[in-house]
Design an enzyme around this catalytic site. Structure first.
Site, short mmCIF file in Angstrom:
data_model
loop_
_atom_site.label_atom_id
_atom_site.label_comp_id
_atom_site.label_asym_id
_atom_site.label_seq_id
_atom_site.Cartn_x
_atom_site.Cartn_y
_atom_site.Cartn_z
N GLY A 25 15.52 59.60 54.81
CA GLY A 25 14.58 60.52 54.18
C GLY A 25 15.34 61.26 53.08
O GLY A 25 16.43 61.80 53.32
N CYS A 132 4.91 56.04 55.50
CA CYS A 132 6.30 56.31 55.87
C CYS A 132 6.44 57.71 56.47
O CYS A 132 5.47 58.26 57.04
CB CYS A 132 7.24 56.12 54.67
SG CYS A 132 8.96 55.89 55.19
N ASP A 201 11.22 59.12 46.83
CA ASP A 201 12.69 59.01 46.83
C ASP A 201 13.25 59.32 45.46
O ASP A 201 14.36 59.85 45.34
CB ASP A 201 13.11 57.63 47.32
CG ASP A 201 12.72 57.43 48.78
OD1 ASP A 201 11.54 57.11 49.03
OD2 ASP A 201 13.57 57.66 49.65
N LYS A 212 8.64 54.54 49.48
CA LYS A 212 8.75 53.45 50.44
C LYS A 212 7.81 52.29 50.06
O LYS A 212 6.67 52.50 49.66
CB LYS A 212 8.42 54.00 51.84
CG LYS A 212 8.56 53.04 53.00
CD LYS A 212 9.86 52.27 53.08
CE LYS A 212 11.12 53.08 52.81
NZ LYS A 212 11.52 53.95 53.87
O1 RI2 Z 1 12.58 63.75 51.31
P1 RI2 Z 1 11.47 63.36 52.24
O2 RI2 Z 1 10.16 63.88 51.76
O3 RI2 Z 1 11.75 63.71 53.68
O4 RI2 Z 1 11.37 61.76 52.23
C1 RI2 Z 1 11.11 61.05 51.05
C2 RI2 Z 1 11.10 59.58 51.25
O5 RI2 Z 1 12.31 59.15 51.88
C3 RI2 Z 1 12.01 58.02 52.73
O6 RI2 Z 1 12.90 56.95 52.49
P2 RI2 Z 1 13.85 56.33 53.67
O7 RI2 Z 1 13.14 56.45 54.98
O8 RI2 Z 1 15.16 57.12 53.61
O9 RI2 Z 1 14.08 54.90 53.27
C4 RI2 Z 1 10.56 57.67 52.47
O10 RI2 Z 1 10.39 56.73 51.42
C5 RI2 Z 1 10.00 59.02 52.14
O11 RI2 Z 1 8.75 58.99 51.48
#
Ligand code: RI2
Length: 327
Positions: A25, A132, A201, A212
């Site tokens: 995230g 996600c 992201d 995502k």
């Molecule tokens: O900063 P926050 O809002 O928490 O997350 C933003 C984004 O990060 C995540 O990526 P991954 O799960 O690390 O591949 C998702 O794509 C999500 O939308």
């Protein structure tokens, strides 16, 4: 073990956890990176200013090299290493530690502030569709619930790693009614949704939203069904390299996330691809909600220039090396 200044255990552990998605995230990754930078500042035994700077840059590179897409990671390094100023080791260390604390405080504040902005877009009785797991997106729902609004959610499971399950659990903790659906059911359930709410992201200078994999298809379907798409993204998601024409690298993850080796062997020779992210063009996005207010995607470049100037530095690179000079 690579050559170069020794790294604090916390830096290696954090880098490994980001690469394996134990820490994931975009905002959570940024916080962990800032904490790891602080750990390096505390642990290094560098006893002259240049050795200290070099040790901090080595930690920055180790963290930077983990995952390529979420710009919150390099932005955390820009903030903390970019404020490394002083003529002696103690002053440099204090500067880095103060910057790391200020950065993580900012993260908390930014998420609370953008949550209130996003919540203003939601009405009592609304249903949101999520994709996600995004802490920024959830902050909007949480603030709406705090405003006394009743919110329901249709949660896409989000293959291959099913982070929708985390979203479902966190929404339940907020008291939100949750319906979990497989990704391919999204279009059918859009008729029951009042908003699509997703995180990001990275956000490019043209307003393109990197999130995502599956976000862009959801956004196209939502537009076709007349459901507004809100992207919740604090300003550490703005990608300054895109101001100078660079594109955002899309991470390709391991094929075993898509299909187990044994099942794949049963099928025979096939190619498997596993891109973790896609880009939603700005024309499919109704609003980008940040801690500085909401923006139509086309105008996000103004905010990006205010925050980053015309180009982005790379304070984790050794001065004089190819990657160190901003283009
Ligand atoms: O900063 P926050 O809002 O928490 O997350 C933003 C984004 O990060 C995540 O990526 P991954 O799960 O690390 O591949 C998702 O794509 C999500 O939308």
């Amino acid at each position: 073990m690579t050559d170069g200044p020794p790294l604090a255990e916390a830096v290696d552990d954090t880098a490994d956890d980001i690469a394996t998605m134990e820490i994931r995230g975009a905002a959570t990754i940024a916080r962990a990176a800032a904490d790891a930078v602080a750990a390096q500042a505390r642990a290094t035994d560098a006893d002259d200013p240049e050795a200290f700077r070099s040790s901090m840059r080595a930690a920055g590179r180790r963290l930077y090299d983990t995952r390529p897409t979420a710009v919150s990671l390099p932005n955390a390094l820009r903030y903390t290493l970019g404020r490394m100023e002083g003529d002696d080791v103690d002053t440099l260390r204090d500067a880095v530690l103060a910057a790391a604390t200020a950065f993580t405080d900012r993260l908390d504040r930014a998420q609370r502030d953008l949550g209130r902005v996003g919540a203003n877009r939601l009405r009592d009785g609304d249903t949101v569709m999520t994709h996600c797991h995004s802490t920024d997106a959830l902050a909007c729902v949480e603030a709406a619930v705090e405003q006394g609004k009743s919110i329901s959610a249709i949660v896409k499971e989000t293959r291959p790693r099913n982070q929708g399950h985390i979203t479902a659990a966190e929404l339940r903790e907020l008291g939100v009614d949750v319906t979990l659906v497989v990704d391919s059911a999204a279009r059918r359930y859009l008729d029951e949704a009042d908003h699509v709410v997703v995180g990001a992201d990275s956000i490019a200078a043209d307003g393109g939203v990197v999130n995502k994999i599956g976000t862009s298809g959801l956004a196209v379907n939502a537009r076709e069904r007349g459901v507004p798409i809100m992207v919740a993204a604090q300003t550490i998601k703005l990608h300054p390299d895109t101001l100078t024409g660079h594109t955002v690298e899309i991470e390709m993850r391991d094929e075993t996330e898509v299909i187990a080796d044994a099942d794949r062997a049963d099928i025979g020779e096939i190619t498997v691809e596993n891109p973790a992210f896609d880009v939603t063009p700005p024309r499919y996005v109704d609003a980008i909600v940040t801690e500085s207010g909401q923006f139509p995607p086309e105008s996000i470049v103004t905010l990006m220039r205010e925050l980053f100037g015309e180009s982005a530095d790379r304070p984790w690179e050794e001065p004089g090396t190819a990657g160190a000079t901003p283009e």
